[in-house]
Every structure is written in C-alpha cells, then in structure tokens.
Design a protein around this motif. Sequence first.
Motif, PDB file in Angstrom:
ATOM      1  N   TRP A 267     -54.237 -23.524 -20.455  1.00  0.00           N
ATOM      2  CA  TRP A 267     -53.682 -22.439 -19.558  1.00  0.00           C
ATOM      3  C   TRP A 267     -52.967 -21.169 -19.936  1.00  0.00           C
ATOM      4  O   TRP A 267     -53.679 -20.113 -19.823  1.00  0.00           O
ATOM      5  N   ASP A 268     -52.269 -21.387 -21.186  1.00  0.00           N
ATOM      6  CA  ASP A 268     -51.638 -20.264 -21.735  1.00  0.00           C
ATOM      7  C   ASP A 268     -52.596 -19.614 -22.594  1.00  0.00           C
ATOM      8  O   ASP A 268     -52.426 -18.231 -22.605  1.00  0.00           O
ATOM      9  N   ARG A 269     -53.438 -20.037 -23.163  1.00  0.00           N
ATOM     10  CA  ARG A 269     -54.414 -19.525 -23.954  1.00  0.00           C
ATOM     11  C   ARG A 269     -55.455 -18.492 -23.147  1.00  0.00           C
ATOM     12  O   ARG A 269     -55.583 -17.492 -23.485  1.00  0.00           O
ATOM     13  N   SER A 270     -55.746 -19.128 -21.882  1.00  0.00           N
ATOM     14  CA  SER A 270     -56.593 -18.562 -21.076  1.00  0.00           C
ATOM     15  C   SER A 270     -55.965 -17.383 -20.481  1.00  0.00           C
ATOM     16  O   SER A 270     -56.494 -16.143 -20.424  1.00  0.00           O
ATOM     17  N   ALA A 271     -54.535 -17.483 -20.205  1.00  0.00           N
ATOM     18  CA  ALA A 271     -54.079 -16.391 -19.755  1.00  0.00           C
ATOM     19  C   ALA A 271     -53.840 -15.083 -20.716  1.00  0.00           C
ATOM     20  O   ALA A 271     -53.918 -13.885 -20.370  1.00  0.00           O
ATOM     21  N   SER A 272     -53.555 -15.525 -22.127  1.00  0.00           N
ATOM     22  CA  SER A 272     -53.578 -14.381 -22.913  1.00  0.00           C
ATOM     23  C   SER A 272     -54.928 -13.759 -23.109  1.00  0.00           C
ATOM     24  O   SER A 272     -54.912 -12.465 -23.221  1.00  0.00           O
ATOM     25  N   ALA A 273     -55.941 -14.563 -23.280  1.00  0.00           N
ATOM     26  CA  ALA A 273     -57.233 -13.976 -23.222  1.00  0.00           C
ATOM     27  C   ALA A 273     -57.571 -12.948 -22.129  1.00  0.00           C
ATOM     28  O   ALA A 273     -58.203 -12.021 -22.302  1.00  0.00           O
ATOM     29  N   GLU A 274     -57.047 -13.317 -20.736  1.00  0.00           N
ATOM     30  CA  GLU A 274     -57.351 -12.415 -19.778  1.00  0.00           C
ATOM     31  C   GLU A 274     -56.508 -11.224 -19.816  1.00  0.00           C
ATOM     32  O   GLU A 274     -57.081 -10.197 -19.446  1.00  0.00           O
ATOM     33  N   ARG A 275     -55.233 -11.240 -20.596  1.00  0.00           N
ATOM     34  CA  ARG A 275     -54.503 -10.081 -20.541  1.00  0.00           C
ATOM     35  C   ARG A 275     -55.319  -9.153 -21.510  1.00  0.00           C
ATOM     36  O   ARG A 275     -55.415  -7.910 -21.183  1.00  0.00           O
ATOM     37  N   VAL A 276     -55.987  -9.558 -22.501  1.00  0.00           N
ATOM     38  CA  VAL A 276     -56.682  -8.746 -23.578  1.00  0.00           C
ATOM     39  C   VAL A 276     -58.040  -8.272 -22.964  1.00  0.00           C
ATOM     40  O   VAL A 276     -58.315  -6.968 -23.162  1.00  0.00           O
ATOM     41  N   GLU A 277     -58.560  -9.069 -22.364  1.00  0.00           N
ATOM     42  CA  GLU A 277     -59.916  -8.468 -21.363  1.00  0.00           C
ATOM     43  C   GLU A 277     -59.701  -7.493 -20.424  1.00  0.00           C
ATOM     44  O   GLU A 277     -60.417  -6.678 -20.136  1.00  0.00           O
ATOM     45  N   THR A 278     -58.416  -7.723 -19.664  1.00  0.00           N
ATOM     46  CA  THR A 278     -58.077  -6.829 -18.508  1.00  0.00           C
ATOM     47  C   THR A 278     -58.007  -5.418 -19.146  1.00  0.00           C
ATOM     48  O   THR A 278     -58.456  -4.356 -18.679  1.00  0.00           O
ATOM     49  N   GLU A 279     -57.384  -5.444 -20.407  1.00  0.00           N
ATOM     50  CA  GLU A 279     -56.908  -4.118 -20.943  1.00  0.00           C
ATOM     51  C   GLU A 279     -58.336  -3.520 -21.695  1.00  0.00           C
ATOM     52  O   GLU A 279     -58.639  -2.293 -21.348  1.00  0.00           O
TER      53      GLU A 279
END
Length: 308
Positions: A267-279
């Motif tokens: 879940w945390d890995r996915s959340a980190s990827a989401e932050r990068v993708e959002t930027e």
Amino acid sequence: MTVDSRRGRGKSLRNVELITVAREILEEIRPASVRAASYQLFNRKLLASMAKSQTNRVSQQLVYAREVGFIPWEWIVDETREAERVAAWENPADFVETVKRSYRRDHWADQPIRLELWAEKGTVRSTLQQLLDKYAITFRVMHGYGSATTLHDIADVSVSDDRPFVALYAGDWDCSGLHMSQVDLPSRLAKYGGRVEIVRVALTEEQCRAIGNKPSFSVETKRGDKRYSWFKEHYGDRCWELDALSPVDLRKAVEHEILNRIDRAAWDRSASAERVETEWLADILNAWPGISGLPIKYEERLEGSAPE
C-alpha cells in the motif's frame, strides 16, 4: 452548549433537552442519520421507544435545530434523497483542475486480495463515506436480498481474479438480515460459480451484547418472516437493527477489518508511486497550451454559436 431562550422560544423543556443532548451525540458520531441519532437518544432514555411517532419527533426537532443554526446541517445525512447530476464544468481550465485533484492510483491492484464492502441497506453509505474515500474500497448496497444479476456479476468477477475475494458485510441482526449473509448470499454465489468469503463486520453477536437489550426487539414481531424459525433456532429471540450501533463504532469496526487485510508495504509503495504520478500529471496539464483560455479560432466558433 444549550438552546438559548430565543432559539428555544415556544419549545417545551422536554424538546429543548432532546435537542441539546442530540447535539452532544451528533458532535461525537457525525455524520449520522436521524434514525441513528434516535437510537442514541433512546439509549439515554430521552425517547420512550423507537416507534415511528417517536422518531418522527426527533426528525422534527432536528430540522428545527438546524434551521436555527444550533446543529450544523452536514451532521445529519440522508443518502436516500441525494441529488444525482452529470459532471460538468464551466470551461476546460476548471476541468483540468478537477483532473489534477482527482487522480488516484488503484492501491488495491497491488494487494493480495480483492476486498469489497457490502451493506444490506444504503442508509449507511454516508456514515461510511469517509472510509470509502480514504481506502477507495468498492461499496455495494445489496438492497435486501441481492438481485440474481448482481450476484451473477459478482461471481464472474470473483473467478476472473486469481486473488481471494473477501466481502465485508454490514446488516441487521434479525431473521432476514442474518439469513442474507449466512445462507442466501453464499449459496447463490456458489450456484453461479463464485468464490467469495463473506465476513460479517456488523452487526455481530459481540456488538449486539455491547449495545444491550434495551434497543433490541423480540423476534416474535417477525413471525411473518419466512426465516423466523431458522433465526430462532440458531440465534435466539432478540433482534437488533444496524442503526442501533453507534456510527463511530461502525466506522471503527469496518476500518479495523480493512486494515487487517491490507499489505501495508504494498500500500505504501503504491501511495509513493501515486505522489510521483500526480506531480507528473500536474506538470503535463499545467503545460497544456491555452489552458488559461481557448485558442482564438475556438473562441470565434464559440462566439458564433452563442444565442443572440
């Protein structure tokens, strides 16, 4: 905080007390339905019973309390009357801002199980909305005994995914409510080839004991239900409505079951990827030519289509 003399003018002391206590209750359990607030008032002996005449009185007093500003409107929810509207924007720039704010990665795609939340009735949707938003979990209202079409679709989904399918279920503790989760849903899903583990998250036997007998009712009032004898044989002679459980306790129980089944590292890995993708998405959208307005040729076409 109490209802002041101006706001309480014309109100009996009994209703002023009810409104005052209702505010204290709602401040703790919000958002909640009128029925959920009524159960809490009943538990505090401010209602004689959960009869319709009594809950109607609560509804009337809560309308008054909100109209005079004593209780915030958003503390009471009624999802059965929510308006439905097709999403629309004033201009492309507003749409782009919406896209930037609304992107979410599917964290469940990296989880070892497929998890959904099912409810016997839709009245808990607003109560659980903050959890549905926080975990982006699929929510289904079964509306009593689920339709054959819905269950066939769920069965198809369960076999199309190699992961275990777990459904957290919330419903009444009565003849039909228990029969749905314990017998009807499992047997019909199996009939359609589905593989779904149904975990009852509310009401449970432990929750009913904690609520106590006062807000319960006799199974004898359900003699006309086809599942009356089955329930009495397996679960005794007392019934409880899901609304009798405090919304706070319902949210805690559901979140506990969700967290128990989440692979936190994934879940945390996915959340980190989401932050990068959002930027990355924001950079692309911010660089979109003409984002502050339409190019001239399209502006001219818009002007030509405007009514005179």
